[in-house]
Design a protein around this motif. Structure first.
Motif, PDB file in Angstrom:
ATOM      1  N   ALA A 148       0.745  -1.372   0.040  1.00 45.04           N
ATOM      2  CA  ALA A 148       0.104  -0.080   0.166  1.00 45.04           C
ATOM      3  C   ALA A 148       1.055   1.210   0.136  1.00 45.04           C
ATOM      4  O   ALA A 148       2.047   1.122   0.720  1.00 45.04           O
ATOM      5  N   ASP A 149       0.292   2.354  -0.616  1.00 44.15           N
ATOM      6  CA  ASP A 149       1.243   3.583  -0.538  1.00 44.15           C
ATOM      7  C   ASP A 149       1.457   4.069   0.705  1.00 44.15           C
ATOM      8  O   ASP A 149       2.257   4.853   1.110  1.00 44.15           O
ATOM      9  N   LEU A 150       0.465   4.313   1.521  1.00 50.13           N
ATOM     10  CA  LEU A 150      -0.050   4.587   2.846  1.00 50.13           C
ATOM     11  C   LEU A 150      -0.472   3.628   3.709  1.00 50.13           C
ATOM     12  O   LEU A 150      -1.316   2.613   3.253  1.00 50.13           O
ATOM     13  N   ALA A 151      -0.042   3.554   5.018  1.00 51.96           N
ATOM     14  CA  ALA A 151      -0.539   2.626   6.013  1.00 51.96           C
ATOM     15  C   ALA A 151      -0.567   3.232   7.430  1.00 51.96           C
ATOM     16  O   ALA A 151       0.456   3.784   7.684  1.00 51.96           O
ATOM     17  N   VAL A 152      -1.836   3.249   7.967  1.00 52.20           N
ATOM     18  CA  VAL A 152      -2.040   3.871   9.389  1.00 52.20           C
ATOM     19  C   VAL A 152      -2.403   2.536  10.226  1.00 52.20           C
ATOM     20  O   VAL A 152      -3.317   1.729   9.927  1.00 52.20           O
ATOM     21  N   CYS A 153      -1.498   2.390  11.448  1.00 48.59           N
ATOM     22  CA  CYS A 153      -1.860   1.225  12.178  1.00 48.59           C
ATOM     23  C   CYS A 153      -2.095   1.846  13.735  1.00 48.59           C
ATOM     24  O   CYS A 153      -1.908   2.746  14.055  1.00 48.59           O
ATOM     25  N   ALA A 154      -2.952   1.077  14.429  1.00 53.25           N
ATOM     26  CA  ALA A 154      -3.032   1.451  16.123  1.00 53.25           C
ATOM     27  C   ALA A 154      -1.666   1.043  16.577  1.00 53.25           C
ATOM     28  O   ALA A 154      -0.998   0.070  16.366  1.00 53.25           O
ATOM     29  N   ASP A 155      -1.621   1.851  17.542  1.00 52.70           N
ATOM     30  CA  ASP A 155      -0.338   1.633  18.465  1.00 52.70           C
ATOM     31  C   ASP A 155      -0.072   0.274  18.931  1.00 52.70           C
ATOM     32  O   ASP A 155       1.088  -0.259  18.849  1.00 52.70           O
ATOM     33  N   GLU A 156      -1.090  -0.526  19.280  1.00 52.58           N
ATOM     34  CA  GLU A 156      -1.099  -1.622  19.772  1.00 52.58           C
ATOM     35  C   GLU A 156      -0.927  -2.865  18.934  1.00 52.58           C
ATOM     36  O   GLU A 156      -1.067  -4.139  19.239  1.00 52.58           O
ATOM     37  N   ALA A 212      -5.524   3.560  19.148  1.00 56.77           N
ATOM     38  CA  ALA A 212      -6.771   2.674  18.715  1.00 56.77           C
ATOM     39  C   ALA A 212      -7.773   3.961  18.297  1.00 56.77           C
ATOM     40  O   ALA A 212      -8.505   3.808  17.460  1.00 56.77           O
ATOM     41  N   ASP A 213      -8.172   4.747  19.339  1.00 60.95           N
ATOM     42  CA  ASP A 213      -9.416   5.479  19.344  1.00 60.95           C
ATOM     43  C   ASP A 213      -9.404   6.791  17.964  1.00 60.95           C
ATOM     44  O   ASP A 213     -10.154   7.389  17.935  1.00 60.95           O
ATOM     45  N   GLY A 214      -8.007   6.803  17.776  1.00 63.48           N
ATOM     46  CA  GLY A 214      -7.757   7.768  16.710  1.00 63.48           C
ATOM     47  C   GLY A 214      -7.645   7.460  15.562  1.00 63.48           C
ATOM     48  O   GLY A 214      -7.236   8.079  14.223  1.00 63.48           O
ATOM     49  N   LEU A 215      -7.778   6.104  15.233  1.00 58.62           N
ATOM     50  CA  LEU A 215      -7.277   5.367  13.725  1.00 58.62           C
ATOM     51  C   LEU A 215      -8.191   5.682  12.745  1.00 58.62           C
ATOM     52  O   LEU A 215      -7.670   6.208  11.741  1.00 58.62           O
ATOM     53  N   ASP A 216      -9.518   5.723  12.999  1.00 56.74           N
ATOM     54  CA  ASP A 216     -10.536   6.022  11.974  1.00 56.74           C
ATOM     55  C   ASP A 216     -10.256   7.831  11.613  1.00 56.74           C
ATOM     56  O   ASP A 216     -10.261   8.000  10.402  1.00 56.74           O
ATOM     57  N   ALA A 217     -10.244   8.415  12.441  1.00 57.03           N
ATOM     58  CA  ALA A 217      -9.872   9.959  12.247  1.00 57.03           C
ATOM     59  C   ALA A 217      -8.578   9.960  11.149  1.00 57.03           C
ATOM     60  O   ALA A 217      -8.548  10.982  10.113  1.00 57.03           O
ATOM     61  N   ALA A 218      -7.541   9.169  11.591  1.00 52.48           N
ATOM     62  CA  ALA A 218      -6.285   9.270  10.893  1.00 52.48           C
ATOM     63  C   ALA A 218      -6.591   8.907   9.406  1.00 52.48           C
ATOM     64  O   ALA A 218      -5.961   9.682   8.447  1.00 52.48           O
ATOM     65  N   ARG A 266      -8.474  11.630   7.528  1.00 49.48           N
ATOM     66  CA  ARG A 266      -7.441  12.799   7.162  1.00 49.48           C
ATOM     67  C   ARG A 266      -6.948  12.602   5.847  1.00 49.48           C
ATOM     68  O   ARG A 266      -6.801  13.435   5.102  1.00 49.48           O
ATOM     69  N   TYR A 267      -6.214  11.213   6.085  1.00 53.73           N
ATOM     70  CA  TYR A 267      -5.250  10.938   4.704  1.00 53.73           C
ATOM     71  C   TYR A 267      -6.170  10.828   3.414  1.00 53.73           C
ATOM     72  O   TYR A 267      -6.147  11.366   2.442  1.00 53.73           O
ATOM     73  N   CYS A 268      -7.366  10.388   3.359  1.00 53.81           N
ATOM     74  CA  CYS A 268      -8.486  10.026   2.361  1.00 53.81           C
ATOM     75  C   CYS A 268      -8.852  11.485   1.918  1.00 53.81           C
ATOM     76  O   CYS A 268      -8.796  11.627   0.784  1.00 53.81           O
TER      77      CYS A 268
END
Length: 262
Positions: free
Chosen positions: A119-127, A184-190, A193-195
């Motif tokens: 993937a060009d970008l990847a965002v994960c939860a800290d845990e 984790a509670d900020g994953l969807d927001a992140a 933002r990228y989208c």
């Protein structure tokens, strides 16, 4: 009601198509069925001019557990293994002219890391946790190396390929496997933002920018994936590979693991 045969769910909103791995019964393992549906979903998203961004998501607590070892064990008699198809999936993600973003809320192992790296970008939860577990079942991270190694710092790649040790989201971001690790509670927001940023780019310009970023190029990647797929198949079909897969499924140490002193 969703058919049990649907392993990749597709939804589109505001120019973003989300391909959701939906095979929680085997932790979203890379079965032939799942990979076939993922390829189809990607192709449809690329062909749809209204789609500007593709998000790779998952149901259940696990992003992707890697190869489907149950299917692999069943396929040994035929002399082929499902892992050989993974190269086609990675190439489709890597070559996709539209931005691809992986949303990783939970663990990823082995082949699942190849998806993330493609993937060009990847965002994960800290845990979220990650591991290149291949050597522990007698195989090597061959196919995924085509997308993983261009992302990882060399020393980290050596450590994690050879040990098979688990690491968390923050380490994944530090070594280049993911773009960012967030609570984790900020994953969807992140991800949102990228989208929001990506859909502001002109489609032709985004495709051109992706072409600049591709290393290796398309032809070289396809050739490398073919070579690595053959290498991976050889390891899965080897005595060590068969023993490792069997030991994993039987939940016992493989025969090469030294006995611990009592």
């Amino acid at each position: 009601m969703t058919s049990p045969d649907v392993l990749v769910r597709v939804s589109t909103a505001r120019g973003v198509t989300t391909l959701t791995l939906d095979s929680p019964h085997n932790r979203n393992a890379l079965s032939t069925g799942l990979m076939t549906q993922l390829l189809a979903g990607l192709a449809d998203a690329v062909a749809d001019d209204a789609v500007r961004v593709i998000v790779l998501d998952h149901t259940g607590p696990v992003f992707c557990s890697g190869a489907d070892l149950k299917e692999t064990a069943a396929a040994y008699a035929s002399g082929t293994v499902p892992a050989g198809m993974l190269g086609d999936v990675l190439a489709a993600l890597w070559e996709c002219p539209k931005p691809v973003l992986a949303r990783v809320a939970g663990p990823a192992r082995a082949g699942g890391l190849g998806l993330i790296a493609a993937a060009d970008l990847a965002v994960c939860a800290d845990e979220a946790t990650f591991a290149f577990t291949e050597v522990r079942i007698g195989v090597i991270p061959a196919v995924i190396s085509a997308t993983v190694l261009p992302r990882l710092h060399p020393r980290a790649a050596a450590e994690l390929y050879l040990t098979g040790d688990t690491f968390d989201g923050r380490r994944a971001a530090e070594i280049g496997l993911v773009t960012a690790a967030v609570p984790a509670d900020g994953l969807d927001a992140a991800v949102s933002r990228y989208c929001d940023s990506l859909v502001r780019g002109a489609p032709g310009a985004l495709a051109g920018a992706k072409e600049l970023l591709r290393r290796p190029g398309t032809a070289e990647l396809r050739a490398e994936l073919a070579r690595l797929s053959a290498l991976s198949t050889g390891y899965f079909l080897s005595d060590e590979g068969r023993e490792g897969v069997t030991a994993f499924r039987e939940k016992r140490p493989a025969r090469w693991v030294p006995a611990l002193d009592v």
